[in-house]
Design an enzyme around this catalytic site. Structure first.
Site, PDB file in Angstrom:
ATOM      1  N   ASP A  28      40.561  42.263  35.282  1.00  0.00           N
ATOM      2  CA  ASP A  28      40.331  41.221  36.289  1.00  0.00           C
ATOM      3  C   ASP A  28      38.857  40.814  36.333  1.00  0.00           C
ATOM      4  OD1 ASP A  28      41.153  39.452  38.238  1.00  0.00           O
ATOM      5  OD2 ASP A  28      40.942  40.904  39.874  1.00  0.00           O
ATOM      6  N   ARG A  32      35.659  34.719  37.889  1.00  0.00           N
ATOM      7  CA  ARG A  32      34.392  34.862  38.615  1.00  0.00           C
ATOM      8  C   ARG A  32      33.225  35.033  37.655  1.00  0.00           C
ATOM      9  NH1 ARG A  32      36.470  39.567  42.044  1.00  0.00           N
ATOM     10  NH2 ARG A  32      38.193  39.346  40.564  1.00  0.00           N
ATOM     11  N   HIS A  45      37.953  33.481  30.500  1.00  0.00           N
ATOM     12  CA  HIS A  45      39.109  34.060  29.804  1.00  0.00           C
ATOM     13  C   HIS A  45      38.779  34.290  28.324  1.00  0.00           C
ATOM     14  CE1 HIS A  45      41.505  33.817  33.329  1.00  0.00           C
ATOM     15  NE2 HIS A  45      41.567  32.497  33.369  1.00  0.00           N
ATOM     16  N   THR A  74      53.545  38.090  36.797  1.00  0.00           N
ATOM     17  CA  THR A  74      54.550  37.110  37.251  1.00  0.00           C
ATOM     18  C   THR A  74      53.919  36.178  38.292  1.00  0.00           C
ATOM     19  OG1 THR A  74      55.345  38.830  38.784  1.00  0.00           O
ATOM     20  CG2 THR A  74      56.634  38.492  36.797  1.00  0.00           C
ATOM     21  N   LEU A 139      47.882  53.831  17.921  1.00  0.00           N
ATOM     22  CA  LEU A 139      47.859  53.470  19.347  1.00  0.00           C
ATOM     23  C   LEU A 139      49.028  52.556  19.709  1.00  0.00           C
ATOM     24  CD1 LEU A 139      46.067  53.411  22.043  1.00  0.00           C
ATOM     25  CD2 LEU A 139      45.264  51.194  21.196  1.00  0.00           C
ATOM     26  N   ARG A 195      43.148  47.051  44.224  1.00  0.00           N
ATOM     27  CA  ARG A 195      44.584  46.933  44.482  1.00  0.00           C
ATOM     28  C   ARG A 195      45.327  46.962  43.157  1.00  0.00           C
ATOM     29  NH1 ARG A 195      42.644  41.801  46.721  1.00  0.00           N
ATOM     30  NH2 ARG A 195      42.571  40.279  45.032  1.00  0.00           N
TER      31      ARG A 195
HETATM   32  C1  IPE Z   1      45.875  40.854  38.221  1.00  0.00           C
HETATM   33  O1  IPE Z   1      44.818  40.012  38.512  1.00  0.00           O
HETATM   34  C2  IPE Z   1      46.627  40.325  37.028  1.00  0.00           C
HETATM   35  C3  IPE Z   1      45.915  40.358  35.751  1.00  0.00           C
HETATM   36  C4  IPE Z   1      44.739  40.854  35.540  1.00  0.00           C
HETATM   37  C5  IPE Z   1      46.629  39.775  34.646  1.00  0.00           C
HETATM   38  P1  IPE Z   1      44.953  38.860  39.604  1.00  0.00           P
HETATM   39  O2  IPE Z   1      43.654  38.167  39.661  1.00  0.00           O
HETATM   40  O3  IPE Z   1      46.150  38.034  39.330  1.00  0.00           O
HETATM   41  O4  IPE Z   1      45.227  39.711  40.934  1.00  0.00           O
HETATM   42  P2  IPE Z   1      45.058  39.316  42.451  1.00  0.00           P
HETATM   43  O5  IPE Z   1      45.683  37.972  42.630  1.00  0.00           O
HETATM   44  O6  IPE Z   1      43.592  39.274  42.711  1.00  0.00           O
HETATM   45  O7  IPE Z   1      45.729  40.420  43.185  1.00  0.00           O
HETATM   46  C1  IPE Z   2      42.050  38.075  35.137  1.00  0.00           C
HETATM   47  O1  IPE Z   2      40.976  37.292  35.545  1.00  0.00           O
HETATM   48  C2  IPE Z   2      42.845  37.404  34.052  1.00  0.00           C
HETATM   49  C3  IPE Z   2      44.119  36.840  34.515  1.00  0.00           C
HETATM   50  C4  IPE Z   2      44.674  37.029  35.686  1.00  0.00           C
HETATM   51  C5  IPE Z   2      44.825  36.007  33.563  1.00  0.00           C
HETATM   52  P1  IPE Z   2      41.105  36.259  36.728  1.00  0.00           P
HETATM   53  O2  IPE Z   2      41.456  34.933  36.169  1.00  0.00           O
HETATM   54  O3  IPE Z   2      42.027  36.762  37.781  1.00  0.00           O
HETATM   55  O4  IPE Z   2      39.615  36.245  37.257  1.00  0.00           O
HETATM   56  P2  IPE Z   2      39.139  36.174  38.760  1.00  0.00           P
HETATM   57  O5  IPE Z   2      39.818  37.305  39.500  1.00  0.00           O
HETATM   58  O6  IPE Z   2      39.553  34.845  39.296  1.00  0.00           O
HETATM   59  O7  IPE Z   2      37.669  36.354  38.685  1.00  0.00           O
HETATM   60 MG    MG Z   3      41.751  37.878  39.440  1.00  0.00          MG
END
Ligand code: IPE
Ligand code: IPE
Ligand code: MG
Length: 247
Positions: A28, A32, A45, A74, A139, A195
């Site tokens: 995650d 940001r 990304h 999902t 792996l 979380r």
């Molecule tokens: C969790 O990240 C899912 C992935 C990293 C693929 P999110 O950014 O979707 O989670 P929330 O919405 O902050 O809980």
């Molecule tokens: C995690 O990064 C990757 C995916 C959920 C696809 P985010 O896109 O959730 O990045 P933040 O949480 O908005 O920074």
């Molecule tokens: Mg995120």
């Protein structure tokens, strides 16, 4: 495939007998990471995809047996269409670029989640990577794509009920996507939030949790070493008492 000797593993500040068998990562913070640099989220990304290579490589080299990574939940289907499109494009690009090296390193790739939701090009790319690497002994890399822990549990329960009217815990475990990777030993989440976000709900029952503010694109091999060191320092009791003979 494990590459390092015990001595080499110790030189990284790790304990060979305390390398987790199954590591799961919520990758995650990409968005940001980009925003704070004044870049569009897609660039985050892209940087996130680039960060993966060293993490997979090092996990394999120190003898982690399974690595399960959360690439798309999902719930991520709620994201704007153009962001989803960028992610799909990156996924295809990633496999095209990395598949040969992953295969050469004996990595076995599997996707977990409902792949059928994705555009055909994504499905085909992922399936081809799975087929190519299916017999690899190294792996086990599980990539969660359109994955939700609850959806996985409903699916496992339904499959288990085909075997028996009253499935037990083993029957559920056997029917999870990750059945042959077993329970998660170490769950890492980058990006500062603490979380689970519907990831591997069953498999993390006794996982050690490691949260870091480091955003995924900045999660380097050294950051992974820190997480593995933290894991090595944890005392896992599984509901019992200290394992050092205390009664
Ligand atoms: C969790 O990240 C899912 C992935 C990293 C693929 P999110 O950014 O979707 O989670 P929330 O919405 O902050 O809980
Ligand atoms: C995690 O990064 C990757 C995916 C959920 C696809 P985010 O896109 O959730 O990045 P933040 O949480 O908005 O920074
Ligand atoms: Mg995120």
């Amino acid at each position: 495939m494990k590459k390092y000797s015990d001595q080499e593993i110790k030189a990284f500040g790790l304990m060979p007998e305390r390398i987790p068998k199954h590591v799961a990562i919520v990758m995650d913070g990409n968005g940001r990471w980009a925003t704070e640099r004044g870049m569009p989220r897609g660039m985050g990304h892209r940087a996130g995809v680039n960060a993966l290579r060293d993490i997979i490589r090092f996990s394999s080299d120190v003898g982690v047996e399974s690595l399960t990574i959360y690439a798309f939940s999902t719930e991520n289907r709620k994201r704007p269409k153009d962001e989803i499109g960028i992610l799909c494009g990156l996924l295809i690009e990633y496999f095209n670029r990395e598949i040969d090296e992953l295969h050469a390193n004996a990595v076995r790739i599997r996707s977990i989640g409902d792949l059928s939701w994705f555009p055909t090009a994504v499905q085909e790319t992922v399936r081809a990577a799975e087929v190519k690497t299916a017999a690899n002994p190294g792996l086990k890399l599980n990539i969660a794509l359109n994955y939700g822990g609850r959806a996985e549990l409903v699916r496992a329960m339904r499959l288990a009920m085909r075997e028996s009217d009253e499935p037990d815990e083993d029957a559920i475990s056997r029917n999870l996507y990750t059945a042959d990777s077993g329970d998660v030993d170490l769950l890492i989440r980058t990006g500062g939030d603490e979380r689970v976000s519907n990831f591997l709900l069953w498999q993390i029952a006794y996982a050690e949790l490691y949260f870091t503010d480091v955003k995924w694109p900045d999660f380097t091999r050294d950051e992974l070493i820190r997480a593995l060191q933290a894991f090595a320092g944890r005392e896992r009791r599984f509901g019992g008492l200290k394992s050092n003979g205390a009664k």
